[in-house]
Design an enzyme around this catalytic site. Sequence first.
Site, PDB file in Angstrom:
ATOM      1  N   GLY A 195       0.815  -1.208   0.000  1.00  0.00           N
ATOM      2  CA  GLY A 195       0.000   0.000   0.000  1.00  0.00           C
ATOM      3  C   GLY A 195       0.845   1.254   0.000  1.00  0.00           C
TER       4      GLY A 195
ATOM      5  N   ASN B 135       1.438   3.317  -2.259  1.00  0.00           N
ATOM      6  CA  ASN B 135       1.056   4.324  -3.244  1.00  0.00           C
ATOM      7  C   ASN B 135       0.179   5.433  -2.673  1.00  0.00           C
ATOM      8  OD1 ASN B 135      -0.934   1.924  -3.339  1.00  0.00           O
ATOM      9  ND2 ASN B 135      -2.138   3.601  -4.190  1.00  0.00           N
TER      10      ASN B 135
ATOM     11  N   GLY C 116      -1.684   7.404   1.202  1.00  0.00           N
ATOM     12  CA  GLY C 116      -1.850   7.498   2.644  1.00  0.00           C
ATOM     13  C   GLY C 116      -0.561   7.342   3.418  1.00  0.00           C
TER      14      GLY C 116
ATOM     15  N   GLY D 215       1.175   4.685   3.925  1.00  0.00           N
ATOM     16  CA  GLY D 215       2.149   3.886   3.199  1.00  0.00           C
ATOM     17  C   GLY D 215       2.999   4.709   2.268  1.00  0.00           C
TER      18      GLY D 215
ATOM     19  N   SER E  78      -3.740  -0.282  14.040  1.00  0.00           N
ATOM     20  CA  SER E  78      -4.617   0.879  14.082  1.00  0.00           C
ATOM     21  C   SER E  78      -5.065   1.143  15.513  1.00  0.00           C
ATOM     22  CB  SER E  78      -5.846   0.644  13.200  1.00  0.00           C
ATOM     23  OG  SER E  78      -6.805   1.658  13.388  1.00  0.00           O
TER      24      SER E  78
ATOM     25  N   TYR F 146     -13.684  -3.380  10.508  1.00  0.00           N
ATOM     26  CA  TYR F 146     -12.363  -2.825  10.203  1.00  0.00           C
ATOM     27  C   TYR F 146     -11.452  -2.902  11.424  1.00  0.00           C
ATOM     28  CZ  TYR F 146      -8.632   0.522   9.431  1.00  0.00           C
ATOM     29  OH  TYR F 146      -7.386   1.110   9.356  1.00  0.00           O
TER      30      TYR F 146
END
Length: 339
Positions: free
Chosen positions: A28, A30, A32, A34, A157, A182
């Site tokens: 990930g 690409n 946020g 990451g 998270s 989530y």
Amino acid sequence: MRPTASQSRPWDVRRPPRAEGKNFLVTGGNAGIGYFVAEQLAGTGATVVLGSRNPAKAEAAAVSIRSRVPGARIRQVRLDLAELTSLRSSVEALELDRLDAVVHNAGVALDDPPRRETRDGHELMFATNHLGHLALTRWLAPLLSAAPAARIVTVGSFAAKSERLDPDDLQSTQDYRPKRTYGRSKLAQMHFGLELDRRLRASGSPVTSVVVHPGGALDSLTPSRPPLHVRTAGGRLRGLPAGLILQGKHAGAWPAVRAVLDPRIAGGQLWGPRVFALRGTPRCERLWSHLADTAVAAQLWDTSCELADVDPDLGLVAQEASGAQEACSDDSGAGASYW
């Protein structure tokens, strides 16, 4: 052995140590958090591979990083964590002889029902955020073992702090609520990172596993990286009150970057922001009480390996786990978005 100068000085989030010759994979990478993990690691001179299911977005991220980090060594690989059977080919496409660290960062967060499943019949968030990273670790095992002291960094998270796993409903087939599902998927992944380190220690592996979380990271507090993210003047003003207790995604990346680069960090630790675990420079945290439940972690491990159709040793670890995580040392000088 006396510590080197880079090991003895306080950690500076804006001046991480050099890492020329090392290879890092960021899932990930690409967008946020990451993206900022990848950008900051690229500044160390390492080769950074962006793992993304969307090649066009990965290329846009690579262009952005190169524009900000002269000479950045950036590559990309197509990586779809929701497609478990594709991960072996993705790892083969890396064409590396070793991997010094992987940052398990990629994730999906759905805001509204209905519940969605992957082609394999797994709930999408649980599959992407947890099962995909578990299966990816299995295929990365030879590359990680080839490095002298590889590190697996799992990005959890803050949303997981208030959740608890239901072993009879891991994939929310009975009671699906997007935000809760989530949070539980991220909690499962954090349990995975800690249980992985216990098993690595039991097997005598030089590979270590560290768990981090970004605190409260908001787009409105994140600097612009056009065309990936553009923060407007209005958005910046609206974000000012939240900036008192939260932070941008560039700062949310700091715990993961430190977990990759700092040799003083021990496996099995949890790292997050210093101020109320929501913002600020990275620090080692006491494990949340439910994360310290090794029985839950061991049961989750066995069930997850069965669901992902991988061997319980993942090619890295022994099946008998023992030993507790190393406690955080005093590091006072160390330097939704769903949290």
